[in-house]
Design a protein around this motif. Structure first.
Motif, mmCIF file in Angstrom:
data_model
loop_
_atom_site.group_PDB
_atom_site.id
_atom_site.type_symbol
_atom_site.label_atom_id
_atom_site.label_comp_id
_atom_site.label_asym_id
_atom_site.label_seq_id
_atom_site.Cartn_x
_atom_site.Cartn_y
_atom_site.Cartn_z
ATOM 1 N N VAL A 5 0.527 -11.491 0.499
ATOM 2 C CA VAL A 5 1.579 -10.962 1.361
ATOM 3 C C VAL A 5 1.364 -9.465 1.508
ATOM 4 O O VAL A 5 1.070 -8.780 0.526
ATOM 5 N N GLN A 6 1.494 -8.975 2.731
ATOM 6 C CA GLN A 6 1.366 -7.547 2.982
ATOM 7 C C GLN A 6 2.389 -7.143 4.024
ATOM 8 O O GLN A 6 2.610 -7.849 5.001
ATOM 9 N N LEU A 7 3.014 -6.001 3.822
ATOM 10 C CA LEU A 7 3.899 -5.377 4.801
ATOM 11 C C LEU A 7 3.161 -4.192 5.377
ATOM 12 O O LEU A 7 2.475 -3.476 4.653
ATOM 13 N N ASN A 8 3.304 -3.945 6.681
ATOM 14 C CA ASN A 8 2.719 -2.762 7.307
ATOM 15 C C ASN A 8 3.830 -1.906 7.888
ATOM 16 O O ASN A 8 4.721 -2.423 8.570
ATOM 17 N N LEU A 24 4.947 7.198 -6.575
ATOM 18 C CA LEU A 24 5.876 6.303 -7.261
ATOM 19 C C LEU A 24 5.143 5.357 -8.205
ATOM 20 O O LEU A 24 5.769 4.557 -8.884
ATOM 21 N N GLY A 25 3.823 5.443 -8.236
ATOM 22 C CA GLY A 25 3.034 4.638 -9.164
ATOM 23 C C GLY A 25 2.313 3.453 -8.551
ATOM 24 O O GLY A 25 1.841 2.577 -9.272
ATOM 25 N N MET A 26 2.202 3.405 -7.235
ATOM 26 C CA MET A 26 1.507 2.300 -6.567
ATOM 27 C C MET A 26 0.082 2.734 -6.246
ATOM 28 O O MET A 26 -0.125 3.621 -5.430
ATOM 29 N N PRO A 27 -0.899 2.105 -6.871
ATOM 30 C CA PRO A 27 -2.284 2.518 -6.650
ATOM 31 C C PRO A 27 -2.797 2.164 -5.254
ATOM 32 O O PRO A 27 -2.438 1.140 -4.688
ATOM 33 N N GLU A 28 -3.639 3.062 -4.735
ATOM 34 C CA GLU A 28 -4.283 2.818 -3.441
ATOM 35 C C GLU A 28 -5.334 1.734 -3.605
ATOM 36 O O GLU A 28 -6.146 1.773 -4.517
ATOM 37 N N LYS A 29 -5.333 0.764 -2.670
ATOM 38 C CA LYS A 29 -6.276 -0.356 -2.714
ATOM 39 C C LYS A 29 -7.236 -0.385 -1.537
ATOM 40 O O LYS A 29 -8.258 -1.050 -1.598
ATOM 41 N N PHE A 30 -6.897 0.323 -0.449
ATOM 42 C CA PHE A 30 -7.736 0.262 0.743
ATOM 43 C C PHE A 30 -7.473 1.503 1.580
ATOM 44 O O PHE A 30 -6.341 1.999 1.628
ATOM 45 N N ARG A 31 -8.532 1.987 2.238
ATOM 46 C CA ARG A 31 -8.423 3.130 3.147
ATOM 47 C C ARG A 31 -9.475 2.960 4.231
ATOM 48 O O ARG A 31 -10.632 2.660 3.964
ATOM 49 N N PHE A 32 -9.048 3.175 5.504
ATOM 50 C CA PHE A 32 -9.984 3.123 6.622
ATOM 51 C C PHE A 32 -9.615 4.203 7.621
ATOM 52 O O PHE A 32 -8.445 4.318 8.006
ATOM 53 N N PRO A 33 -10.592 4.953 8.096
ATOM 54 C CA PRO A 33 -11.940 5.047 7.558
ATOM 55 C C PRO A 33 -11.929 5.760 6.206
ATOM 56 O O PRO A 33 -10.936 6.368 5.831
ATOM 57 N N VAL A 43 -1.441 0.333 -0.410
ATOM 58 C CA VAL A 43 -1.142 0.436 -1.834
ATOM 59 C C VAL A 43 -0.657 -0.933 -2.289
ATOM 60 O O VAL A 43 -0.398 -1.815 -1.472
ATOM 61 N N GLU A 44 -0.526 -1.090 -3.614
ATOM 62 C CA GLU A 44 -0.101 -2.395 -4.121
ATOM 63 C C GLU A 44 0.907 -2.232 -5.240
ATOM 64 O O GLU A 44 0.803 -1.318 -6.057
ATOM 65 N N ALA A 45 1.883 -3.131 -5.261
ATOM 66 C CA ALA A 45 2.876 -3.182 -6.339
ATOM 67 C C ALA A 45 3.308 -4.623 -6.518
ATOM 68 O O ALA A 45 3.610 -5.314 -5.540
ATOM 69 N N ALA A 46 3.305 -5.085 -7.758
ATOM 70 C CA ALA A 46 3.775 -6.432 -8.103
ATOM 71 C C ALA A 46 3.100 -7.511 -7.249
ATOM 72 O O ALA A 46 3.724 -8.494 -6.857
ATOM 73 N N GLY A 47 1.823 -7.312 -6.935
ATOM 74 C CA GLY A 47 1.073 -8.308 -6.182
ATOM 75 C C GLY A 47 1.293 -8.281 -4.681
ATOM 76 O O GLY A 47 0.767 -9.123 -3.969
ATOM 77 N N VAL A 48 2.058 -7.323 -4.176
ATOM 78 C CA VAL A 48 2.300 -7.213 -2.737
ATOM 79 C C VAL A 48 1.680 -5.911 -2.236
ATOM 80 O O VAL A 48 1.846 -4.859 -2.836
ATOM 81 N N ARG A 49 0.962 -6.007 -1.138
ATOM 82 C CA ARG A 49 0.393 -4.803 -0.525
ATOM 83 C C ARG A 49 1.338 -4.249 0.518
ATOM 84 O O ARG A 49 1.964 -5.000 1.264
ATOM 85 N N GLY A 51 0.951 -1.645 3.631
ATOM 86 C CA GLY A 51 0.007 -0.910 4.458
ATOM 87 C C GLY A 51 0.723 0.151 5.268
ATOM 88 O O GLY A 51 1.856 -0.050 5.713
ATOM 89 N N PHE A 52 0.067 1.280 5.447
ATOM 90 C CA PHE A 52 0.579 2.367 6.266
ATOM 91 C C PHE A 52 -0.398 2.516 7.422
ATOM 92 O O PHE A 52 -1.543 2.898 7.224
ATOM 93 N N SER A 53 0.063 2.184 8.610
ATOM 94 C CA SER A 53 -0.794 2.124 9.789
ATOM 95 C C SER A 53 -0.445 3.231 10.759
ATOM 96 O O SER A 53 0.734 3.524 10.988
#
Length: 127
Positions: A5-8, A24-33, A43-49, A51-53
């Motif tokens: 599950v991911q929210l954008n 707030l403690g959510m590690p970055e998992k993806f960045r493009f470019p 970022v990810e927290a409690a198994g949910v990503r 996304g900031f688009s």
């Protein structure tokens, strides 16, 4: 059926919005470019990503109307609303409603806005 599950959230300033949630403690998992102005950071927290688009990229490249705003909220369940609320304000959040207990005393909650104006609700279950 579902694998993840991911929210954008559409943002004018992707880096600024992602930095708030990282603080707030959510590690970055993806960045493009990977270099230059980011179009997407996740970022990810409690198994949910989350996304900031880039709203600009969404409009220009994908042809979909996008704008940062109040059409949804991110709800963060935590073990200490007061502490997370303080950290969120220190990280650049804007207060909406200070921490308070629900009428039945079962929950403690607060609302704020991230630096891009998205509403964030903090919730804690009381024992």
């Amino acid at each position: 059926m579902f694998e993840a599950v991911q929210l954008n959230l559409w943002c004018d300033d992707v880096e600024r919005c992602a930095a708030f949630f990282r603080r707030l403690g959510m590690p970055e998992k993806f960045r493009f470019p990977s270099r230059g102005e980011p179009h997407q950071i996740e970022v990810e927290a409690a198994g949910v990503r989350i996304g900031f688009s880039s709203a600009r990229v969404g409009s220009e490249f994908f042809g979909i109307a996008t704008s940062p705003g109040e059409n949804m909220e991110v709800v963060l369940w935590c073990n200490d609303v007061d502490e997370l609320h303080r950290r969120a304000l220190d990280a650049g959040g804007a207060p909406v409603a200070s921490p308070a207990d629900s009428p039945d005393g079962r929950l403690r909650y607060a609302w704020l806005r991230d630096p891009e104006g998205h509403r964030v609700k903090l919730v804690q279950e009381r024992g």
